[in-house]
Write a protein that holds these residues in place. Structure first.
Motif, PDB file in Angstrom:
ATOM      1  N   PHE A 107       0.890  -0.984  -0.321  1.00  0.00           N
ATOM      2  CA  PHE A 107       0.143  -0.172  -0.003  1.00  0.00           C
ATOM      3  C   PHE A 107       0.812   1.173   0.420  1.00  0.00           C
ATOM      4  N   ALA A 108       1.880   1.173   0.610  1.00  0.00           N
ATOM      5  CA  ALA A 108       2.965   2.009   0.552  1.00  0.00           C
ATOM      6  C   ALA A 108       3.838   2.546  -0.881  1.00  0.00           C
ATOM      7  N   ALA A 109       3.988   1.094  -1.339  1.00  0.00           N
ATOM      8  CA  ALA A 109       4.382   1.506  -3.286  1.00  0.00           C
ATOM      9  C   ALA A 109       3.635   2.113  -3.900  1.00  0.00           C
ATOM     10  N   CYS A 110       2.075   1.693  -3.513  1.00  0.00           N
ATOM     11  CA  CYS A 110       0.675   2.051  -4.345  1.00  0.00           C
ATOM     12  C   CYS A 110       0.323   3.663  -4.085  1.00  0.00           C
ATOM     13  N   ALA A 111       0.659   4.322  -2.659  1.00  0.00           N
ATOM     14  CA  ALA A 111      -0.117   5.705  -2.683  1.00  0.00           C
ATOM     15  C   ALA A 111       1.427   6.326  -2.951  1.00  0.00           C
ATOM     16  N   ASN A 112       2.403   5.826  -3.522  1.00  0.00           N
ATOM     17  CA  ASN A 112       3.179   6.671  -3.726  1.00  0.00           C
ATOM     18  C   ASN A 112       4.104   6.856  -5.819  1.00  0.00           C
ATOM     19  N   ALA A 113       1.988   5.670  -6.325  1.00  0.00           N
ATOM     20  CA  ALA A 113       2.678   6.241  -7.851  1.00  0.00           C
ATOM     21  C   ALA A 113       2.015   6.636  -7.983  1.00  0.00           C
ATOM     22  N   ARG A 114       2.394   7.654  -9.065  1.00  0.00           N
ATOM     23  CA  ARG A 114       2.259   9.493  -9.219  1.00  0.00           C
ATOM     24  C   ARG A 114       0.680   9.527  -9.720  1.00  0.00           C
ATOM     25  N   ASP A 115       0.225   7.930 -10.401  1.00  0.00           N
ATOM     26  CA  ASP A 115      -1.142   7.846 -11.342  1.00  0.00           C
ATOM     27  C   ASP A 115      -1.654   7.121 -10.847  1.00  0.00           C
ATOM     28  N   GLY A 116      -1.668   7.069  -9.619  1.00  0.00           N
ATOM     29  CA  GLY A 116      -2.906   5.457  -9.221  1.00  0.00           C
ATOM     30  C   GLY A 116      -2.437   4.198  -8.924  1.00  0.00           C
ATOM     31  N   ALA A 117      -2.807   3.709  -8.476  1.00  0.00           N
ATOM     32  CA  ALA A 117      -2.570   2.213  -8.527  1.00  0.00           C
ATOM     33  C   ALA A 117      -4.056   1.497  -8.449  1.00  0.00           C
ATOM     34  N   THR A 118      -4.009  -0.017  -8.512  1.00  0.00           N
ATOM     35  CA  THR A 118      -5.387  -0.305  -8.989  1.00  0.00           C
ATOM     36  C   THR A 118      -4.614  -1.676  -8.108  1.00  0.00           C
ATOM     37  N   ILE A 119      -5.122  -2.484  -7.525  1.00  0.00           N
ATOM     38  CA  ILE A 119      -4.773  -4.093  -5.898  1.00  0.00           C
ATOM     39  C   ILE A 119      -5.678  -4.776  -6.917  1.00  0.00           C
ATOM     40  N   VAL A 120      -5.496  -5.737  -7.731  1.00  0.00           N
ATOM     41  CA  VAL A 120      -6.215  -7.095  -8.095  1.00  0.00           C
ATOM     42  C   VAL A 120      -5.409  -7.717  -6.623  1.00  0.00           C
ATOM     43  N   ALA A 121      -6.374  -8.778  -5.911  1.00  0.00           N
ATOM     44  CA  ALA A 121      -6.431  -9.269  -4.917  1.00  0.00           C
ATOM     45  C   ALA A 121      -6.430 -11.054  -4.865  1.00  0.00           C
ATOM     46  N   SER A 122      -5.710 -12.129  -5.388  1.00  0.00           N
ATOM     47  CA  SER A 122      -6.296 -13.001  -5.081  1.00  0.00           C
ATOM     48  C   SER A 122      -5.968 -14.179  -3.776  1.00  0.00           C
ATOM     49  N   VAL A 123      -7.255 -14.334  -3.025  1.00  0.00           N
ATOM     50  CA  VAL A 123      -7.436 -14.903  -1.995  1.00  0.00           C
ATOM     51  C   VAL A 123      -8.179 -16.188  -2.037  1.00  0.00           C
ATOM     52  N   VAL A 124      -7.442 -16.908  -1.047  1.00  0.00           N
ATOM     53  CA  VAL A 124      -8.373 -18.009  -0.963  1.00  0.00           C
ATOM     54  C   VAL A 124      -9.608 -18.238   0.600  1.00  0.00           C
ATOM     55  N   ASP A 125      -8.798 -17.653   1.406  1.00  0.00           N
ATOM     56  CA  ASP A 125      -9.045 -17.917   2.696  1.00  0.00           C
ATOM     57  C   ASP A 125      -9.748 -16.843   2.768  1.00  0.00           C
ATOM     58  N   GLY A 126     -11.485 -16.380   3.770  1.00  0.00           N
ATOM     59  CA  GLY A 126     -11.778 -16.009   3.703  1.00  0.00           C
ATOM     60  C   GLY A 126     -11.751 -14.839   4.518  1.00  0.00           C
ATOM     61  N   ALA A 127     -10.531 -15.546   5.978  1.00  0.00           N
ATOM     62  CA  ALA A 127      -9.883 -14.628   7.156  1.00  0.00           C
ATOM     63  C   ALA A 127      -8.476 -13.774   6.393  1.00  0.00           C
ATOM     64  N   ASP A 128      -8.058 -13.989   4.974  1.00  0.00           N
ATOM     65  CA  ASP A 128      -6.975 -13.235   4.449  1.00  0.00           C
ATOM     66  C   ASP A 128      -8.045 -12.052   3.599  1.00  0.00           C
ATOM     67  N   GLU A 129      -9.426 -12.138   3.191  1.00  0.00           N
ATOM     68  CA  GLU A 129      -9.808 -11.162   2.792  1.00  0.00           C
ATOM     69  C   GLU A 129      -9.828 -10.360   3.933  1.00  0.00           C
ATOM     70  N   ARG A 130     -10.286 -10.904   5.166  1.00  0.00           N
ATOM     71  CA  ARG A 130     -11.086  -9.525   6.150  1.00  0.00           C
ATOM     72  C   ARG A 130      -9.402  -9.267   6.700  1.00  0.00           C
ATOM     73  N   LEU A 131      -8.562  -9.824   6.296  1.00  0.00           N
ATOM     74  CA  LEU A 131      -7.588  -8.725   6.905  1.00  0.00           C
ATOM     75  C   LEU A 131      -7.242  -8.238   6.096  1.00  0.00           C
ATOM     76  N   ILE A 132      -6.787  -8.352   4.935  1.00  0.00           N
ATOM     77  CA  ILE A 132      -6.271  -7.485   3.747  1.00  0.00           C
ATOM     78  C   ILE A 132      -7.056  -6.055   3.572  1.00  0.00           C
ATOM     79  N   ARG A 133      -8.615  -6.102   4.190  1.00  0.00           N
ATOM     80  CA  ARG A 133     -10.031  -5.335   4.027  1.00  0.00           C
ATOM     81  C   ARG A 133      -9.271  -4.236   5.245  1.00  0.00           C
ATOM     82  N   GLN A 134      -8.817  -4.755   6.115  1.00  0.00           N
ATOM     83  CA  GLN A 134      -8.739  -3.797   7.590  1.00  0.00           C
ATOM     84  C   GLN A 134      -7.081  -3.223   7.599  1.00  0.00           C
ATOM     85  N   ILE A 135      -5.762  -4.055   6.536  1.00  0.00           N
ATOM     86  CA  ILE A 135      -4.916  -3.464   6.647  1.00  0.00           C
ATOM     87  C   ILE A 135      -5.507  -1.931   5.550  1.00  0.00           C
ATOM     88  N   TYR A 136      -5.935  -1.758   4.960  1.00  0.00           N
ATOM     89  CA  TYR A 136      -6.125  -1.242   3.692  1.00  0.00           C
ATOM     90  C   TYR A 136      -6.961   0.465   4.044  1.00  0.00           C
TER      91      TYR A 136
END
Length: 493
Positions: A107-136
């Motif tokens: 997220f720090a690297a994306c915030a430093n991207a001058r022209d914006g960023a789009t992340i597609v995170a591929s996950v299997v576990d619902g716990a990973d999805e919740r954790l990633i959203r919380q970090i974001y």
């Protein structure tokens, strides 16, 4: 002080080994002449090849890359186009604390991207999805210009996850000026990834780039020493290949692609549905080795692949097995299998198209698995048939030459090395060559390190058993002929 003492002890061991050889041994015992000639001839060939790559690496790092980097930057500024950073990241069976560290860095690297960023995170576990959203949502970075898409999928393997993620990214219609980062869920990117990568794609011939790597391993020991050495060697070889603008792999840990190419339907098929038609094994669907598939697609389409020696990602590495040898074996079988499955078809490409040095380097990877075994086997036969004194002479020579190699590698990487590195280097060369010959005849056998999915040997059908017996027979015949050839050369008058 302790490091210096260990190196003194290392050279004392070399001196002791040479002292075990009787005076006049080389001149008086003609039975060893053929062995020494064979080992010396192949050794000079291998050492000269290593010196060529060392020389190319230093030229690239100190002269070529700084000039090319400046040229890329000038071209990027002259074009003045918008360059959005797309990110495809796959996470599976990654510890939560590692996910936390990686996504914070991402997220720090994306915030430093001058022209914006789009992340597609591929996950299997619902716990990973919740954790990633919380970090974001709780990030300290300004992510107002960063879009997060989480793709929840079934555990059908990394290739399937990548294919689906790329299809999602294709719906955003990236342009030729945009970049796309492929990154593993256990790898942390540098904060300035966009600034370092985007200018390189101002050259329309560039298809992708990869960076230097470092391993994050908590426990000290041979496994960490082995990984550190591998990444230091990788830096040298990537720099050597970078001089030709054709690296030999686009590592799956972190590589950056021209986004319009990465969303090309043919590229996506190459990632998700790559395969090999083998004369004996039939169709081999690729399970692992997505980094080799992306590399091969770009190679055959005539694109340059660039190495950034001054940009480093960090990957968290863990032992897949309790012991060092078992862990090294597990990882090397996967790595070498990926290499062998792709290198054969790469060699069928025209050297003029993919580059003569690149083509020769690929050929060398296949030949070296046999030539590396000649030295140890020649010494073994001579020790049994003539005199055992050749063993301490050979061991002393191995310790001395590998020490010199490690010293050059360390100078290139700007850090000194532990005394275990020369021994680990020899282990990787000989044990690695043995494993390469193993996977060369078993290209259908694949397995992910952290996943249960595998191919080849997972079923017990008669057809699969016949293929396994055939592979064993072909492997045994090849090793037998190699041993007989060495024995003949050591005994013929």
């Amino acid at each position: 002080m302790t490091l210096a003492l260990t190196h003194i002890a290392y050279f004392s061991t070399i001196a002791l080994l040479f002292a075990m050889v009787p005076m006049g041994f080389l001149g008086d015992l003609q039975d060893t002449t053929k062995t020494l000639f064979i080992v010396g001839f192949l050794g000079m060939w291998r050492y000269s090849w290593a010196m060529i790559n060392f020389g190319r690496a230093f030229v690239y790092r100190l002269w070529a890359w700084p000039r090319r980097k400046a040229a890329y930057q000038r071209g990027f500024e002259a074009i003045g186009a918008r360059s959005h950073m797309y990110v495809m990241i796959t996470s599976y069976m990654v510890d939560p604390e590692v996910t936390l560290m990686v996504y914070r860095r991402l997220f720090a690297a994306c915030a430093n991207a001058r022209d914006g960023a789009t992340i597609v995170a591929s996950v299997v576990d619902g716990a990973d999805e919740r954790l990633i959203r919380q970090i974001y949502e709780t990030s300290r970075e300004d992510l107002s210009n960063t879009r997060l898409v989480i793709d929840r999928i079934k555990a059908n393997g990394k290739r399937d996850a990548m294919m689906k993620a790329l299809r999602i990214l294709a719906t955003f219609h990236p342009t030729q000026h945009d970049i796309m980062v492929f990154i593993d869920g256990d790898t942390a990117p540098p904060d300035d990834l966009w600034a370092q990568s985007a200018p390189v794609f101002s050259d329309p011939q560039v298809g992708a780039l990869t960076t230097d790597e470092a391993a994050l391993i908590d426990e000290r020991g041979l496994f960490r020493d082995w990984f550190d050495l591998r990444f230091h060697q990788r830096n040298v070889m990537m720099s050597s290949m970078g001089l030709s603008k054709r690296v030999l792999t686009l590592t799956g840990r972190l590589s950056v692609f021209r986004a319009s190419l990465a969303t090309d339907p043919g590229f996506i098929r190459g990632v998700g549905q790559d395969y090999l038609d083998h004369w004996r094994l039939g169709r081999v669907d690729f399970l692992t080795g997505d980094d080799k598939s992306t590399w091969y697609w770009l190679l055959t389409h005539g694109y340059q692949t660039i190495y950034l020696p001054d940009v480093q990602s960090e990957s968290v590495e863990t032992q897949p097995k309790p012991g060092f040898v078992d862990s090294a074996k597990t990882l090397m079988i996967r790595w070498f299998g990926n290499m062998m499955r792709t290198n054969g078809r790469a060699l069928r490409q025209s050297p003029a198209r993919i580059g003569y040095f690149t083509w020769w380097s690929i050929l060398d990877q296949k030949v070296s698995m046999w030539t590396t075994l000649v030295g140890p086997l020649s010494v073994l036969f001579t020790a049994v048939l003539h005199t055992p004194y050749v063993i301490p002479l050979y061991l002393g020579w191995v310790m001395l030459t590998r020490y010199v190699f490690c010293a050059i590698i360390s100078v290139f990487n700007g850090t000194w090395f532990p005394v275990t590195h020369p021994l680990v280097l020899y282990f990787s060369q000989v044990f690695g060559a043995m494993l390469k010959t193993y996977v060369f005849f078993r290209l259908d056998r694949q397995k992910w390190t952290r996943q249960s999915s595998s191919s080849g040997g997972s079923t017990t059908s008669l057809f699969d058993r016949v293929k396994q017996w055939e592979s064993l027979a072909h492997h045994s015949v090849a090793l037998t002929f190699l041993a007989l050839a060495i024995l003949f050369l050591n005994t013929v008058e």
